[in-house]
Design a protein around this motif. Structure first.
Motif, PDB file in Angstrom:
ATOM      1  N   ILE A  69       0.836  -1.205   0.000  1.00  0.00           N
ATOM      2  CA  ILE A  69       0.000   0.000   0.000  1.00  0.00           C
ATOM      3  C   ILE A  69       0.871   1.257   0.000  1.00  0.00           C
ATOM      4  N   ALA A  70       1.931   1.252   0.804  1.00  0.00           N
ATOM      5  CA  ALA A  70       2.845   2.397   0.824  1.00  0.00           C
ATOM      6  C   ALA A  70       3.457   2.609  -0.556  1.00  0.00           C
ATOM      7  N   ASN A  71       3.758   1.533  -1.250  1.00  0.00           N
ATOM      8  CA  ASN A  71       4.346   1.635  -2.583  1.00  0.00           C
ATOM      9  C   ASN A  71       3.340   2.171  -3.600  1.00  0.00           C
ATOM     10  N   GLN A  72       2.056   1.939  -3.380  1.00  0.00           N
ATOM     11  CA  GLN A  72       1.036   2.521  -4.253  1.00  0.00           C
ATOM     12  C   GLN A  72       0.988   4.033  -4.083  1.00  0.00           C
ATOM     13  N   LYS A  73       1.165   4.487  -2.858  1.00  0.00           N
ATOM     14  CA  LYS A  73       1.116   5.926  -2.572  1.00  0.00           C
ATOM     15  C   LYS A  73       2.385   6.644  -3.030  1.00  0.00           C
ATOM     16  N   ALA A  74       3.508   5.940  -2.974  1.00  0.00           N
ATOM     17  CA  ALA A  74       4.794   6.499  -3.410  1.00  0.00           C
ATOM     18  C   ALA A  74       5.481   5.439  -4.271  1.00  0.00           C
ATOM     19  N   PRO A  75       5.070   5.318  -5.547  1.00  0.00           N
ATOM     20  CA  PRO A  75       5.597   4.261  -6.421  1.00  0.00           C
ATOM     21  C   PRO A  75       7.122   4.220  -6.456  1.00  0.00           C
ATOM     22  N   GLY A  76       7.631   2.999  -6.427  1.00  0.00           N
ATOM     23  CA  GLY A  76       9.075   2.798  -6.500  1.00  0.00           C
ATOM     24  C   GLY A  76       9.799   2.975  -5.186  1.00  0.00           C
ATOM     25  N   SER A  77       9.080   3.116  -4.078  1.00  0.00           N
ATOM     26  CA  SER A  77       9.729   3.335  -2.782  1.00  0.00           C
ATOM     27  C   SER A  77      10.275   2.057  -2.169  1.00  0.00           C
ATOM     28  N   TYR A  78       9.597   0.931  -2.407  1.00  0.00           N
ATOM     29  CA  TYR A  78       9.972  -0.318  -1.763  1.00  0.00           C
ATOM     30  C   TYR A  78       9.997  -1.464  -2.761  1.00  0.00           C
ATOM     31  N   ARG A  79      10.947  -2.361  -2.543  1.00  0.00           N
ATOM     32  CA  ARG A  79      10.993  -3.631  -3.278  1.00  0.00           C
ATOM     33  C   ARG A  79      10.984  -4.728  -2.224  1.00  0.00           C
ATOM     34  N   LEU A  80       9.985  -5.583  -2.271  1.00  0.00           N
ATOM     35  CA  LEU A  80       9.869  -6.661  -1.303  1.00  0.00           C
ATOM     36  C   LEU A  80      10.638  -7.874  -1.795  1.00  0.00           C
ATOM     37  N   ARG A  81      11.454  -8.442  -0.896  1.00  0.00           N
ATOM     38  CA  ARG A  81      12.232  -9.635  -1.228  1.00  0.00           C
ATOM     39  C   ARG A  81      11.935 -10.703  -0.179  1.00  0.00           C
ATOM     40  N   PHE A  82      11.563 -11.870  -0.639  1.00  0.00           N
ATOM     41  CA  PHE A  82      11.218 -12.976   0.243  1.00  0.00           C
ATOM     42  C   PHE A  82      12.356 -13.991   0.192  1.00  0.00           C
ATOM     43  N   VAL A  83      13.043 -14.153   1.328  1.00  0.00           N
ATOM     44  CA  VAL A  83      14.228 -15.008   1.393  1.00  0.00           C
ATOM     45  C   VAL A  83      13.985 -16.132   2.392  1.00  0.00           C
ATOM     46  N   ALA A  84      14.686 -17.242   2.182  1.00  0.00           N
ATOM     47  CA  ALA A  84      14.504 -18.415   3.037  1.00  0.00           C
ATOM     48  C   ALA A  84      15.731 -19.316   2.937  1.00  0.00           C
ATOM     49  N   PRO A  85      15.851 -20.261   3.876  1.00  0.00           N
ATOM     50  CA  PRO A  85      16.973 -21.199   3.810  1.00  0.00           C
ATOM     51  C   PRO A  85      16.868 -22.181   2.638  1.00  0.00           C
ATOM     52  N   ARG A  86      15.669 -22.284   2.058  1.00  0.00           N
ATOM     53  CA  ARG A  86      15.440 -23.165   0.892  1.00  0.00           C
ATOM     54  C   ARG A  86      14.625 -22.407  -0.143  1.00  0.00           C
ATOM     55  N   LYS A  87      14.538 -22.952  -1.344  1.00  0.00           N
ATOM     56  CA  LYS A  87      13.751 -22.307  -2.397  1.00  0.00           C
ATOM     57  C   LYS A  87      12.258 -22.401  -2.134  1.00  0.00           C
ATOM     58  N   SER A  88      11.865 -23.320  -1.237  1.00  0.00           N
ATOM     59  CA  SER A  88      10.461 -23.508  -0.904  1.00  0.00           C
ATOM     60  C   SER A  88      10.335 -23.722   0.598  1.00  0.00           C
ATOM     61  N   VAL A  89       9.326 -23.108   1.198  1.00  0.00           N
ATOM     62  CA  VAL A  89       9.074 -23.249   2.630  1.00  0.00           C
ATOM     63  C   VAL A  89       7.602 -23.577   2.811  1.00  0.00           C
ATOM     64  N   ARG A  90       7.309 -24.492   3.708  1.00  0.00           N
ATOM     65  CA  ARG A  90       5.922 -24.849   4.002  1.00  0.00           C
ATOM     66  C   ARG A  90       5.457 -24.013   5.201  1.00  0.00           C
ATOM     67  N   ALA A  91       4.349 -23.299   5.008  1.00  0.00           N
ATOM     68  CA  ALA A  91       3.775 -22.475   6.062  1.00  0.00           C
ATOM     69  C   ALA A  91       3.074 -23.354   7.100  1.00  0.00           C
ATOM     70  N   ALA A  92       2.735 -22.771   8.224  1.00  0.00           N
ATOM     71  CA  ALA A  92       2.092 -23.507   9.314  1.00  0.00           C
ATOM     72  C   ALA A  92       0.786 -24.177   8.879  1.00  0.00           C
ATOM     73  N   ILE A  93       0.083 -23.573   7.926  1.00  0.00           N
ATOM     74  CA  ILE A  93      -1.184 -24.163   7.477  1.00  0.00           C
ATOM     75  C   ILE A  93      -0.997 -25.212   6.385  1.00  0.00           C
ATOM     76  N   GLY A  94       0.264 -25.451   5.983  1.00  0.00           N
ATOM     77  CA  GLY A  94       0.546 -26.472   4.990  1.00  0.00           C
ATOM     78  C   GLY A  94       0.782 -25.950   3.588  1.00  0.00           C
ATOM     79  N   LEU A  95       0.558 -24.671   3.356  1.00  0.00           N
ATOM     80  CA  LEU A  95       0.764 -24.081   2.037  1.00  0.00           C
ATOM     81  C   LEU A  95       2.256 -23.972   1.749  1.00  0.00           C
ATOM     82  N   SER A  96       2.653 -24.358   0.558  1.00  0.00           N
ATOM     83  CA  SER A  96       4.053 -24.258   0.150  1.00  0.00           C
ATOM     84  C   SER A  96       4.288 -22.902  -0.510  1.00  0.00           C
ATOM     85  N   LEU A  97       5.309 -22.196  -0.060  1.00  0.00           N
ATOM     86  CA  LEU A  97       5.659 -20.883  -0.605  1.00  0.00           C
ATOM     87  C   LEU A  97       6.928 -21.028  -1.442  1.00  0.00           C
ATOM     88  N   SER A  98       6.843 -20.655  -2.712  1.00  0.00           N
ATOM     89  CA  SER A  98       8.007 -20.746  -3.585  1.00  0.00           C
ATOM     90  C   SER A  98       7.728 -19.962  -4.866  1.00  0.00           C
TER      91      SER A  98
END
Length: 83
Positions: A26-55
Protein backbone atom coordinates in the motif's frame (compact mmCIF):
# COMPACT_ATOMS: atom_id res chain seq x y z
CA UNK A 1 14.26 2.45 -3.47
CA UNK A 2 14.45 0.53 -0.21
CA UNK A 3 14.63 -3.24 -0.35
CA UNK A 4 12.63 -4.95 2.37
CA UNK A 5 13.66 -8.51 3.22
CA UNK A 6 11.17 -11.00 4.65
CA UNK A 7 13.03 -13.99 6.07
CA UNK A 8 10.68 -16.97 5.86
CA UNK A 9 11.28 -20.03 8.01
CA UNK A 10 9.54 -23.41 7.97
CA UNK A 11 6.12 -23.29 9.65
CA UNK A 12 5.87 -19.53 9.14
CA UNK A 13 2.49 -18.06 10.08
CA UNK A 14 1.14 -16.42 6.94
CA UNK A 15 -0.37 -13.46 8.81
CA UNK A 16 3.13 -12.61 10.07
CA UNK A 17 4.21 -12.15 6.45
CA UNK A 18 1.03 -10.95 4.76
CA UNK A 19 0.26 -8.09 7.16
CA UNK A 20 3.63 -6.30 6.89
CA UNK A 21 3.93 -7.10 3.17
CA UNK A 22 0.51 -5.58 2.54
CA UNK A 23 1.49 -2.43 4.43
CA UNK A 24 4.54 -2.01 2.17
CA UNK A 25 2.45 -2.75 -0.93
CA UNK A 26 0.00 0.00 0.00
CA UNK A 27 2.85 2.40 0.82
CA UNK A 28 4.35 1.63 -2.58
CA UNK A 29 1.04 2.52 -4.25
CA UNK A 30 1.12 5.93 -2.57
CA UNK A 31 4.79 6.50 -3.41
CA UNK A 32 5.60 4.26 -6.42
CA UNK A 33 9.08 2.80 -6.50
CA UNK A 34 9.73 3.34 -2.78
CA UNK A 35 9.97 -0.32 -1.76
CA UNK A 36 10.99 -3.63 -3.28
CA UNK A 37 9.87 -6.66 -1.30
CA UNK A 38 12.23 -9.64 -1.23
CA UNK A 39 11.22 -12.98 0.24
CA UNK A 40 14.23 -15.01 1.39
CA UNK A 41 14.50 -18.42 3.04
CA UNK A 42 16.97 -21.20 3.81
CA UNK A 43 15.44 -23.17 0.89
CA UNK A 44 13.75 -22.31 -2.40
CA UNK A 45 10.46 -23.51 -0.90
CA UNK A 46 9.07 -23.25 2.63
CA UNK A 47 5.92 -24.85 4.00
CA UNK A 48 3.78 -22.47 6.06
CA UNK A 49 2.09 -23.51 9.31
CA UNK A 50 -1.18 -24.16 7.48
CA UNK A 51 0.55 -26.47 4.99
CA UNK A 52 0.76 -24.08 2.04
CA UNK A 53 4.05 -24.26 0.15
CA UNK A 54 5.66 -20.88 -0.60
CA UNK A 55 8.01 -20.75 -3.59
CA UNK A 56 10.14 -19.70 -5.34
CA UNK A 57 12.06 -17.89 -2.61
CA UNK A 58 15.42 -16.19 -2.80
CA UNK A 59 18.37 -17.59 -0.88
CA UNK A 60 19.05 -16.13 2.56
CA UNK A 61 21.95 -13.67 2.50
CA UNK A 62 24.97 -15.44 3.98
CA UNK A 63 25.71 -12.68 6.49
CA UNK A 64 23.04 -10.09 7.20
CA UNK A 65 25.63 -7.63 8.53
CA UNK A 66 27.38 -7.90 5.17
CA UNK A 67 24.39 -6.25 3.54
CA UNK A 68 25.59 -2.94 4.93
CA UNK A 69 28.87 -3.44 3.06
CA UNK A 70 26.86 -3.88 -0.15
CA UNK A 71 25.05 -0.57 0.26
CA UNK A 72 21.97 -1.76 2.16
CA UNK A 73 20.79 0.29 5.11
CA UNK A 74 19.61 -1.99 7.91
CA UNK A 75 16.72 -0.53 9.88
CA UNK A 76 14.14 -2.07 12.15
CA UNK A 77 10.43 -1.78 11.54
CA UNK A 78 10.20 0.48 14.62
CA UNK A 79 12.78 2.83 13.09
CA UNK A 80 10.84 2.96 9.83
CA UNK A 81 7.56 3.74 11.61
CA UNK A 82 9.21 6.52 13.62
CA UNK A 83 10.67 8.14 10.46
Amino acid sequence: MREVFFALVPQVVLLDVAGPAEAFRIANQKAPGSYRLRFVAPRKSVRAAIGLSLSPLEALPRIVDGLQDEGYELVTLDEMVAA
